[in-house]
Design an enzyme around this catalytic site. Structure first.
Site, PDB file in Angstrom:
ATOM      1  N   GLU A 170       0.807  -1.228   0.000  1.00  0.00           N
ATOM      2  CA  GLU A 170       0.000   0.000   0.000  1.00  0.00           C
ATOM      3  C   GLU A 170       0.836   1.272   0.000  1.00  0.00           C
ATOM      4  O   GLU A 170       0.898   1.999   1.004  1.00  0.00           O
ATOM      5  CB  GLU A 170      -0.996  -0.004   1.165  1.00  0.00           C
ATOM      6  CG  GLU A 170      -2.061  -1.072   1.028  1.00  0.00           C
ATOM      7  CD  GLU A 170      -3.366  -0.742   1.737  1.00  0.00           C
ATOM      8  OE1 GLU A 170      -3.418   0.242   2.493  1.00  0.00           O
ATOM      9  OE2 GLU A 170      -4.344  -1.489   1.511  1.00  0.00           O
ATOM     10  N   GLU A 371      -5.420  -8.295  -0.326  1.00  0.00           N
ATOM     11  CA  GLU A 371      -6.234  -8.008   0.861  1.00  0.00           C
ATOM     12  C   GLU A 371      -7.658  -7.711   0.441  1.00  0.00           C
ATOM     13  O   GLU A 371      -7.885  -7.086  -0.593  1.00  0.00           O
ATOM     14  CB  GLU A 371      -5.729  -6.772   1.624  1.00  0.00           C
ATOM     15  CG  GLU A 371      -4.510  -6.992   2.451  1.00  0.00           C
ATOM     16  CD  GLU A 371      -4.096  -5.753   3.242  1.00  0.00           C
ATOM     17  OE1 GLU A 371      -4.982  -4.973   3.639  1.00  0.00           O
ATOM     18  OE2 GLU A 371      -2.887  -5.563   3.440  1.00  0.00           O
TER      19      GLU A 371
HETATM   20  C1  NOJ Z   1      -4.683  -2.128   4.526  1.00  0.00           C
HETATM   21  C2  NOJ Z   1      -3.420  -2.494   5.239  1.00  0.00           C
HETATM   22  O1  NOJ Z   1      -2.482  -3.080   4.401  1.00  0.00           O
HETATM   23  C3  NOJ Z   1      -3.647  -3.276   6.505  1.00  0.00           C
HETATM   24  O2  NOJ Z   1      -2.495  -3.166   7.269  1.00  0.00           O
HETATM   25  C4  NOJ Z   1      -4.886  -2.754   7.213  1.00  0.00           C
HETATM   26  O3  NOJ Z   1      -5.039  -3.253   8.488  1.00  0.00           O
HETATM   27  C5  NOJ Z   1      -6.089  -3.077   6.351  1.00  0.00           C
HETATM   28  N1  NOJ Z   1      -5.927  -2.467   5.054  1.00  0.00           N
HETATM   29  C6  NOJ Z   1      -7.424  -2.636   6.924  1.00  0.00           C
HETATM   30  O4  NOJ Z   1      -7.464  -1.261   7.014  1.00  0.00           O
END
Ligand code: NOJ
Length: 465
Positions: A170, A371
């Site tokens: 991200e 994710e």
């Molecule tokens: C993105 C992130 O990579 C992760 O660390 C986070 O907890 C989740 N999304 C949920 O927000």
């Protein structure tokens, strides 16, 4: 690969769960680990809700055996975890810390014995604090080179057991939210402000340079991994793609969504996959545009084995327009539903559009959903079970859309649910729960939720259930 049943995924599709080091490991100063920017940030009162920190976290550092057994019971065939850079290089560079490496060795033994394929992320936001202090972190090319060295070293050490590496996780989140703060639209013209460590407020020019450094770090790390890892090791990134969802599925509307998605990802996916910043991005940045060379663009766009996308919410709804951009961004309704996090606009269709638009724009060989998941107000019931019906609804709806995308030709090879278990949700703390497994943060006891049953059945049947 073709799907066999109406709701099935292709044979060999990976069903996985995901976590990250700072969010679950704990043991923040054990066995020679150096502090990360998240340790520093979390120790400042007010930065994390309720004063929560990752000091102990889920104590996964000591409970990894139980956690791998839990993943196995969920039917997960793959696990995406991150390696803590300051556990390996406490100062960011220099001599590796054998004890830190030992933890991942033990974890890998356990995973492989359980038949769970490890997928390792090299940077999930826990930059060694020493690099922040000495060089201003990602503001400096020193950090970029240090990351590539660390990535090459880790690949040389673990690629006999890890076949897939994600460079950085991200970009948009850790760069933009960590170095400026971002406002996310949540409907009715309202926005929420999102911030992450190191909690800076950079100027436009400095922020754009950090963005450039992050993608350059990805490119250099990809090359370092290829040089030092076993032949056949696969590399890609994991980005929270900005997805523009079209209102109508017609060629004109889809073209508008493509143009908007390309723009939304200009500083990250677009430059990594096209080797150039879009003219519109540079023109809009004007004198604050990043400074770069052609050689850097070539490094940044080093060909990848796969593209990882984190898919949670639509970034925009668009329709075609006559102007030069070719799309118009629409306002989001004030009654648009959200999931448990303030920023989480609900639209399962994003799980159809993100892979489809990634494919039509950039035609990658392979895509992973690195994710997808949601927060819910999980509370154990009197019988001890956790009835997260909203997460089951979310999962079924998202996987239905993903299956439709794959059946339509998107080359998606796996899905990683965020998260394997409740954990520290950054600034939102432990109260915002994303797990398939409930964690009581006083006793650290783990309890699979109703959604864990759904996931297990889906993984076993390789289909939406
Ligand atoms: C993105 C992130 O990579 C992760 O660390 C986070 O907890 C989740 N999304 C949920 O927000």
């Amino acid at each position: 690969m073709t799907a066999t049943g109406e709701r099935s995924f292709p044979e060999g599709f990976w069903w996985g769960v995901a976590t990250s080091a700072y969010q679950i490991e704990g043991a923040w100063d054990e066995d020679g680990k150096g502090p990360s920017i998240w340790d520093t940030y979390a120790h400042v009162p007010g930065n994390i809700r309720n004063g929560d920190t990752g000091d102990v976290g889920n104590d996964h550092y000591h409970r990894y055996r139980e956690d791998v057994a839990l993943m196995s019971s969920l039917g997960a065939g793959a696990y995406r975890f991150s390696i803590s850079w300051p556990r390996i290089f406490p100062e960011g560079t220099g001599r590796p810390n054998e004890k830190g490496l030992g933890f991942y060795d033990r974890l890998l033994v356990e995973l492989l014995a359980a038949g769970i394929e490890p997928f390792a992320t090299l940077y999930h936001w826990d930059l060694p604090e020493a690099l922040q202090v000495a060089h201003g972190g990602w503001q400096s090319m020193n950090t970029v080179h240090a990351f590539a060295d660390y990535a090459g070293f880790v690949a040389s050490r673990f690629s006999d057991r890890v076949r897939h590496f994600f460079t950085l996780n991200e970009f948009h989140s850790f760069v933009d939210m960590g170095h400026r703060g971002v406002r996310a639209e949540v409907g009715g013209g309202k926005t929420v402000r999102l911030a992450l460590a190191p909690g800076l407020e950079l100027s436009d020019a400095d922020l754009n340079q950090v963005r450039h450094h992050s993608v350059l770090a990805h490119g250099l790390a990809t090359r370092a991994i290829r040089e030092r890892a076993r032949a056949g090791t696969k590399v890609g990134f994991a980005e929270n793609i900005g997805t523009a969802v079209p209102i109508i599925d017609t060629p004109e509307h889809v073209s508008a969504a493509e143009a908007a998605t390309r723009d939304l990802n200009a500083a990250y996916m677009t430059v990594m996959l096209e080797g150039a910043y879009p003219d519109s991005y540079l023109a809009e940045a004007g004198s604050a545009a990043p400074r770069f060379t052609d050689e850097e663009l070539e490094t940044i766009s080093t060909p990848l084995d796969f593209v990882g996308i984190n898919v949670y919410r639509p970034s925009a709804y668009v329709e075609p327009s006559e102007d030069s951009r070719g799309y118009r961004t629409l306002p989001v309704s004030a009654s648009h539903p959200t999931m448990g996090s303030s920023w989480h606009l609900l639209d399962p269709a994003v799980m159809y559009w993100a892979p489809r638009l990634t494919t039509s724009l950039w035609d990658p060989e392979s895509i992973f959903i690195t994710e997808n998941g949601c927060a819910a107000a999980d509370v154990p019931a009197a019988d001890g079970r956790v009835y997260d019906t909203d997460r089951v609804m979310f999962l079924r709806a998202c996987l239905t859309e993903l299956q439709r995308s794959v059946a339509g030709g998107a080359p998606v090879d796996g899905y990683f649910h965020w998260s394997a278990q409740d954990n520290l949700e950054w600034g939102d703390g432990f109260g915002t729960r994303f797990g398939l497994v409930y964690v009581d943060f006083r006793t650290l006891e783990r309890t699979p939720k109703l959604s864990a049953d759904w996931f297990r059945h889906a993984a076993q049947r390789n289909a939406v259930v």
